[in-house]
Design a protein around this motif. Sequence first.
Motif, PDB file in Angstrom:
ATOM      1  N   VAL A 358      49.792  -1.457  44.209  1.00 42.71           N
ATOM      2  CA  VAL A 358      49.406  -2.674  43.490  1.00 42.71           C
ATOM      3  C   VAL A 358      49.937  -2.669  42.063  1.00 42.71           C
ATOM      4  N   SER A 359      49.928  -1.517  41.389  1.00 42.56           N
ATOM      5  CA  SER A 359      50.448  -1.477  40.019  1.00 42.56           C
ATOM      6  C   SER A 359      51.969  -1.617  40.013  1.00 42.56           C
ATOM      7  N   ASP A 360      52.633  -1.016  41.013  1.00 40.27           N
ATOM      8  CA  ASP A 360      54.095  -1.154  41.082  1.00 40.27           C
ATOM      9  C   ASP A 360      54.498  -2.591  41.392  1.00 40.27           C
ATOM     10  N   LEU A 361      53.736  -3.239  42.255  1.00 43.05           N
ATOM     11  CA  LEU A 361      54.025  -4.646  42.552  1.00 43.05           C
ATOM     12  C   LEU A 361      53.784  -5.516  41.327  1.00 43.05           C
ATOM     13  N   ALA A 362      52.707  -5.242  40.602  1.00 46.99           N
ATOM     14  CA  ALA A 362      52.422  -6.008  39.385  1.00 46.99           C
ATOM     15  C   ALA A 362      53.511  -5.790  38.337  1.00 46.99           C
ATOM     16  N   ASP A 363      53.999  -4.556  38.217  1.00 50.21           N
ATOM     17  CA  ASP A 363      55.094  -4.287  37.277  1.00 50.21           C
ATOM     18  C   ASP A 363      56.332  -5.103  37.645  1.00 50.21           C
ATOM     19  N   LEU A 364      56.639  -5.152  38.938  1.00 46.53           N
ATOM     20  CA  LEU A 364      57.802  -5.904  39.402  1.00 46.53           C
ATOM     21  C   LEU A 364      57.647  -7.384  39.080  1.00 46.53           C
ATOM     22  N   VAL A 365      56.480  -7.925  39.371  1.00 41.33           N
ATOM     23  CA  VAL A 365      56.229  -9.354  39.138  1.00 41.33           C
ATOM     24  C   VAL A 365      56.281  -9.677  37.648  1.00 41.33           C
ATOM     25  N   GLU A 366      55.709  -8.802  36.829  1.00 35.94           N
ATOM     26  CA  GLU A 366      55.712  -9.028  35.387  1.00 35.94           C
ATOM     27  C   GLU A 366      57.125  -9.028  34.815  1.00 35.94           C
ATOM     28  N   GLY A 367      58.041  -8.365  35.495  1.00 34.41           N
ATOM     29  CA  GLY A 367      59.401  -8.285  34.990  1.00 34.41           C
ATOM     30  C   GLY A 367      60.181  -9.573  35.102  1.00 34.41           C
ATOM     31  N   PHE A 368      59.615 -10.584  35.782  1.00 32.83           N
ATOM     32  CA  PHE A 368      60.317 -11.849  35.965  1.00 32.83           C
ATOM     33  C   PHE A 368      59.642 -12.967  35.188  1.00 32.83           C
ATOM     34  N   GLY A 369      60.470 -13.821  34.603  1.00 31.43           N
ATOM     35  CA  GLY A 369      59.970 -15.096  34.107  1.00 31.43           C
ATOM     36  C   GLY A 369      59.498 -15.128  32.682  1.00 31.43           C
ATOM     37  N   GLY A 370      59.486 -13.992  31.985  1.00 31.72           N
ATOM     38  CA  GLY A 370      59.020 -14.026  30.608  1.00 31.72           C
ATOM     39  C   GLY A 370      60.092 -14.545  29.670  1.00 31.72           C
ATOM     40  N   ALA A 371      59.690 -15.333  28.682  1.00 34.82           N
ATOM     41  CA  ALA A 371      60.625 -15.732  27.642  1.00 34.82           C
ATOM     42  C   ALA A 371      61.028 -14.499  26.864  1.00 34.82           C
ATOM     43  N   PRO A 372      62.189 -14.512  26.176  1.00 31.27           N
ATOM     44  CA  PRO A 372      62.616 -13.324  25.436  1.00 31.27           C
ATOM     45  C   PRO A 372      61.545 -12.793  24.491  1.00 31.27           C
ATOM     46  N   LEU A 373      60.844 -13.681  23.828  1.00 26.24           N
ATOM     47  CA  LEU A 373      59.811 -13.248  22.912  1.00 26.24           C
ATOM     48  C   LEU A 373      58.691 -12.532  23.656  1.00 26.24           C
ATOM     49  N   MET A 374      58.330 -13.071  24.824  1.00 24.07           N
ATOM     50  CA  MET A 374      57.284 -12.447  25.627  1.00 24.07           C
ATOM     51  C   MET A 374      57.687 -11.040  26.034  1.00 24.07           C
ATOM     52  N   ASP A 375      58.953 -10.862  26.416  1.00 23.40           N
ATOM     53  CA  ASP A 375      59.412  -9.552  26.850  1.00 23.40           C
ATOM     54  C   ASP A 375      59.343  -8.544  25.712  1.00 23.40           C
ATOM     55  N   VAL A 376      59.647  -8.986  24.499  1.00 22.18           N
ATOM     56  CA  VAL A 376      59.541  -8.088  23.347  1.00 22.18           C
ATOM     57  C   VAL A 376      58.101  -7.644  23.172  1.00 22.18           C
ATOM     58  N   ILE A 377      57.164  -8.593  23.298  1.00 19.87           N
ATOM     59  CA  ILE A 377      55.759  -8.251  23.156  1.00 19.87           C
ATOM     60  C   ILE A 377      55.335  -7.289  24.265  1.00 19.87           C
ATOM     61  N   ARG A 378      55.832  -7.552  25.494  1.00 18.87           N
ATOM     62  CA  ARG A 378      55.405  -6.756  26.640  1.00 18.87           C
ATOM     63  C   ARG A 378      55.799  -5.297  26.487  1.00 18.87           C
ATOM     64  N   VAL A 379      56.991  -5.032  25.987  1.00 18.89           N
ATOM     65  CA  VAL A 379      57.445  -3.649  25.927  1.00 18.89           C
ATOM     66  C   VAL A 379      57.299  -3.041  24.544  1.00 18.89           C
TER      67      VAL A 379
END
Length: 404
Positions: A358-379
């Motif tokens: 479930v955590s690996d699937l959530a990681d995969l899903v989170e990797g798609f669709g974020g705006a560039p700014l969102m991705d910076v915040i995420r990582v």
Amino acid sequence: MSGTRPPGVSRHFVLAAGGTGGHMLPAFALAVELERRGHHVALVTDERGAKIPGKPDFMPAHVLPAGRLGRNPVALAKGLAAIWRGRAMALRLFDSFQPSCVVGFGGYPALPALLAARAAKIPTVIHEQNAVLGRVNRYLAPRVDAIATAYAEVDRLDPKLDGKVHCVGNPVRPEVLALRSEPFPDFGDDTLFRVLVTGGSQGASVLSDVVPDGLAMLPAVLRHRLQVTQQCRAEDLEAVRARYAGHQIPAELGTYFEDMASRLADAHLFIGRAGASTIAELTAVGRPAILVPLPIATDDHQAANTRELVRAGGARAIRQNGFTPKELAKQIQTMALHPQTLANAAHAAWNCGLPNAVSDLADLVEGFGGAPLMDVIRVGESQSALAQANEALARQSRAQGAAR
């Protein structure tokens, strides 16, 4: 950083699943994990799926039309019309919900939502629970951004798509996953031999017909130590009870057991069908099994589901046309006559488990669709990352203004 995210970063996700427990339960598990990470999640399904128990209270369900595509021309036309209506309704939902990604779990009710996401250029992921790619997922596979699988080997999956395949496993219930760190129950020459028998949500008549007589054929050293728990169809219950009584085998019978996790924890051997959720739970906990694949399963996917576990030594598979009391007794003796053999099979099953599904699937899903700014915040690890992103955007804006 798997399984964690900074506060205040929230996205919207839509999960689309068919109207069976096999499709819905992984979707429910992913919803809980995404919500735990601070996201908003909505479910798209059909009327049958909306009634399946276990849906998290925080997740709204949207019921869309979802026709099946049969060979009959009239039925095909009706099915296509229903899918098209569902697609239009999904587009309206996406317009208001603004999902970062749409995740499909198979089944015809998932099709309209995934088609709508593709039309709206929303990133898409599909999850396949079985070892054979289902019909809807087979159609969608070339069209989605990522394919999550429960098995490393999946039939009917085009090798050309390997670049976007991620083997994550099949999410299981938290109460079952919690048993993974528990040892296999003591099993020796003078202990009880606890056998758990289930046939899916409704039980299976073939198990009611065969298992009591098969257990009665075991050598006395095993038979006299038996303690059986068996799920049966309501119409089979009294006949099965009488059969066990005639064999003088203690058995607890029921049409449904709410505490199935605790019963699995106590079991030395499982006997039952080979659905995706069953295999995932057996391998999460590490329980030996004798599996009887459902012969009418689409594309014989239950037989394929047994493949990895049988090869590893964690289970025996018996085709239903060969599932007789004599064959069952023979296979049980092979696994259980010597205590260490059963313990070894349990360990082999445990090694097949993918507990981080479930955590690996959530990681995969989170990797798609974020705006560039969102991705910076995420990582990012600090507010300085956000400041750097803002400055980069400002520089880009000034450069574009100078160019004009």
